[in-house]
Design an enzyme around this catalytic site. Structure first.
Site, PDB file in Angstrom:
ATOM      1  N   LYS A 161       0.825  -1.211   0.000  1.00  0.00           N
ATOM      2  CA  LYS A 161       0.000   0.000   0.000  1.00  0.00           C
ATOM      3  C   LYS A 161       0.861   1.263   0.000  1.00  0.00           C
ATOM      4  CE  LYS A 161      -3.499   2.831   1.029  1.00  0.00           C
ATOM      5  NZ  LYS A 161      -4.681   3.077   0.242  1.00  0.00           N
ATOM      6  N   LYS A 236      -0.499  11.493   4.923  1.00  0.00           N
ATOM      7  CA  LYS A 236      -0.372  10.400   5.892  1.00  0.00           C
ATOM      8  C   LYS A 236       0.376   9.217   5.265  1.00  0.00           C
ATOM      9  CE  LYS A 236      -2.982   6.657   7.966  1.00  0.00           C
ATOM     10  NZ  LYS A 236      -4.240   5.948   8.138  1.00  0.00           N
TER      11      LYS A 236
HETATM   12  P1  NAD Z   1     -12.636   7.897   9.413  1.00  0.00           P
HETATM   13  O1  NAD Z   1     -11.950   8.880  10.277  1.00  0.00           O
HETATM   14  O2  NAD Z   1     -13.839   8.313   8.619  1.00  0.00           O
HETATM   15  O3  NAD Z   1     -13.062   6.603  10.276  1.00  0.00           O
HETATM   16  C1  NAD Z   1     -12.311   6.086  11.329  1.00  0.00           C
HETATM   17  C2  NAD Z   1     -13.288   5.681  12.418  1.00  0.00           C
HETATM   18  O4  NAD Z   1     -12.559   5.044  13.475  1.00  0.00           O
HETATM   19  C3  NAD Z   1     -14.040   6.857  13.040  1.00  0.00           C
HETATM   20  O5  NAD Z   1     -15.429   6.648  12.909  1.00  0.00           O
HETATM   21  C4  NAD Z   1     -13.589   6.842  14.506  1.00  0.00           C
HETATM   22  O6  NAD Z   1     -14.599   7.224  15.410  1.00  0.00           O
HETATM   23  C5  NAD Z   1     -13.215   5.388  14.689  1.00  0.00           C
HETATM   24  N1  NAD Z   1     -12.310   5.163  15.821  1.00  0.00           N
HETATM   25  C6  NAD Z   1     -11.210   5.866  16.172  1.00  0.00           C
HETATM   26  N2  NAD Z   1     -10.657   5.343  17.289  1.00  0.00           N
HETATM   27  C7  NAD Z   1     -11.440   4.285  17.644  1.00  0.00           C
HETATM   28  C8  NAD Z   1     -11.399   3.347  18.709  1.00  0.00           C
HETATM   29  N3  NAD Z   1     -10.428   3.382  19.631  1.00  0.00           N
HETATM   30  N4  NAD Z   1     -12.360   2.405  18.772  1.00  0.00           N
HETATM   31  C9  NAD Z   1     -13.351   2.361  17.832  1.00  0.00           C
HETATM   32  N5  NAD Z   1     -13.445   3.225  16.797  1.00  0.00           N
HETATM   33  C10 NAD Z   1     -12.501   4.177  16.719  1.00  0.00           C
HETATM   34  O7  NAD Z   1     -11.493   7.319   8.424  1.00  0.00           O
HETATM   35  P2  NAD Z   1     -11.706   6.515   7.059  1.00  0.00           P
HETATM   36  O8  NAD Z   1     -11.701   7.478   5.906  1.00  0.00           O
HETATM   37  O9  NAD Z   1     -12.834   5.560   7.222  1.00  0.00           O
HETATM   38  O10 NAD Z   1     -10.324   5.726   6.982  1.00  0.00           O
HETATM   39  C11 NAD Z   1     -10.086   4.566   7.761  1.00  0.00           C
HETATM   40  C12 NAD Z   1      -8.765   3.959   7.315  1.00  0.00           C
HETATM   41  O11 NAD Z   1      -8.836   3.659   5.919  1.00  0.00           O
HETATM   42  C13 NAD Z   1      -7.555   4.874   7.499  1.00  0.00           C
HETATM   43  O12 NAD Z   1      -6.467   4.089   7.938  1.00  0.00           O
HETATM   44  C14 NAD Z   1      -7.323   5.429   6.096  1.00  0.00           C
HETATM   45  O13 NAD Z   1      -5.962   5.788   5.868  1.00  0.00           O
HETATM   46  C15 NAD Z   1      -7.732   4.246   5.247  1.00  0.00           C
HETATM   47  N6  NAD Z   1      -8.163   4.595   3.886  1.00  0.00           N
HETATM   48  C16 NAD Z   1      -9.025   5.632   3.684  1.00  0.00           C
HETATM   49  C17 NAD Z   1      -9.415   5.932   2.377  1.00  0.00           C
HETATM   50  C18 NAD Z   1     -10.372   7.065   2.115  1.00  0.00           C
HETATM   51  O14 NAD Z   1     -10.510   7.448   0.937  1.00  0.00           O
HETATM   52  N7  NAD Z   1     -11.058   7.601   3.121  1.00  0.00           N
HETATM   53  C19 NAD Z   1      -8.919   5.189   1.292  1.00  0.00           C
HETATM   54  C20 NAD Z   1      -8.060   4.117   1.548  1.00  0.00           C
HETATM   55  C21 NAD Z   1      -7.690   3.831   2.853  1.00  0.00           C
END
Ligand code: NAD
Length: 289
Positions: A161, A236
């Site tokens: 990734k 990030k």
């Molecule tokens: P987001 O911030 O929308 O969601 C993360 C969730 O995790 C939040 O709802 C938060 O409340 C929850 N969280 C945080 N700490 C927690 C805990 N201790 N216990 C339970 N829940 C907890 O982020 P996202 O966009 O959904 O991204 C999630 C992952 O996917 C990240 O690692 C990101 O890099 C990766 N990602 C995101 C995308 C994108 O386009 N958004 C694309 C590929 C990969």
């Protein structure tokens, strides 16, 4: 399958919804998000009671390690811990080692495809971990995504990734600065696209996600650079690539420059919350530094 899903934000929410729609028994936990129609538990550990698979989709490696410390003892031997977050390779390997020591299968399976891919069930998974755990998780990858590539042992999914996204960050910057140069040389952007997209300068950044509004397929550039893939998330991932490069003693000079440029763009300029292709108006507005 009985599935615990922890981290139900922009990505995890729709991924959990797709698993539920396919008939799986899903229990969620999130500190803040409450997706409609999903049964929620009071804690990550409670969500994992009796689960065959626990899926995590969390912001970073520190949070993943905290959640894993709670979840691993709550799962029964033979269950699989499937982390789909993008985190550093060291955290992925540490969590997998703890899970395996507790008799669990462990997979790091970060995704490509963004929020649209999560909603549409068309993500690509890059997976590290043993073959047995991969085989057990494969039916879930097939629901949440269109492709799952087994990249080798634990941590190799994260390695794939961050290497992919380092290339993406570098090619997007190269594409944007070339458009800005072309502007100043009086070359029409459509002509630039028509040439480069079919020549040796072509890339996904140019051909599929063209940063110039009104040129090429529809992309965030056509929507005032609303993300899409936010510059903050690119920063990030680039930081993770440079953290890994330092740890592995790998020479990644362009990855370092891309990290520095996105850091400035997000933290010192107006890039926070904009799509990562908004590097084009940034370069176009500047003279030679
Ligand atoms: P987001 O911030 O929308 O969601 C993360 C969730 O995790 C939040 O709802 C938060 O409340 C929850 N969280 C945080 N700490 C927690 C805990 N201790 N216990 C339970 N829940 C907890 O982020 P996202 O966009 O959904 O991204 C999630 C992952 O996917 C990240 O690692 C990101 O890099 C990766 N990602 C995101 C995308 C994108 O386009 N958004 C694309 C590929 C990969």
């Amino acid at each position: 399958m009985k599935i615990a899903f922890i981290g139900l934000g922009n990505m995890g929410g729709p991924m959990a919804a797709n698993l539920m729609a396919a008939g799986h028994d899903v229990t969620g936990f999130d500190l803040t998000a409450r997706p409609d129609g999903l049964r929620m538990a009071d804690s990550a550990a409670a969500a994992c009671a009796g689960a065959d698979v626990a899926i995590t989709m969390l912001p970073n490696g520190t949070i993943l390690r905290q959640v894993a410390a709670e979840v691993i003892p709550a799962l029964t031997a033979g269950a699989v811990l499937l982390d789909c977050s993008t985190v550093d390779v060291d955290s992925a390997r540490a969590v997998a080692a703890d899970a395996q020591a507790a008799g669990l299968g462990a997979l790091d399976a970060p995704v490509s495809g963004g929020i649209g891919g999560a909603q549409g069930g068309t993500l690509t998974f890059m997976v590290g971990g043993d073959a047995d755990a991969f085989a057990r998780a494969k039916p879930l990858f097939d629901i949440m995504g269109q492709k799952a590539v087994h990249c080798g042992p634990s941590g190799n999914g994260q390695a794939a990734k961050i290497c992919n996204n380092m290339i993406l960050g570098v090619t997007m910057i190269a594409t944007c600065e070339a458009f800005a140069l072309a502007d100043k040389l009086g070359l029409d952007r459509q002509a630039m696209f028509d040439v480069v997209s079919t020549s040796s300068g072509s890339s996904w950044s140019m051909n599929a996600y063209c940063p110039a509004p009104g040129v090429g397929p529809t992309s965030p550039a056509d929507n005032d650079y609303r993300p899409g893939f936010a510059a903050d998330l690119m920063l990030k991932d680039l930081r993770l690539s440079q953290q890994a490069a330092v740890g592995a003693d790998a020479d990644t000079p362009l990855g370092q420059v891309a990290t520095d440029l996105y850091r400035r763009f997000v933290e010192d300029e107006d890039g926070a919350g904009r799509d990562f292709s908004a590097m084009l108006p940034r370069f176009a507005a500047r003279g030679r530094a």
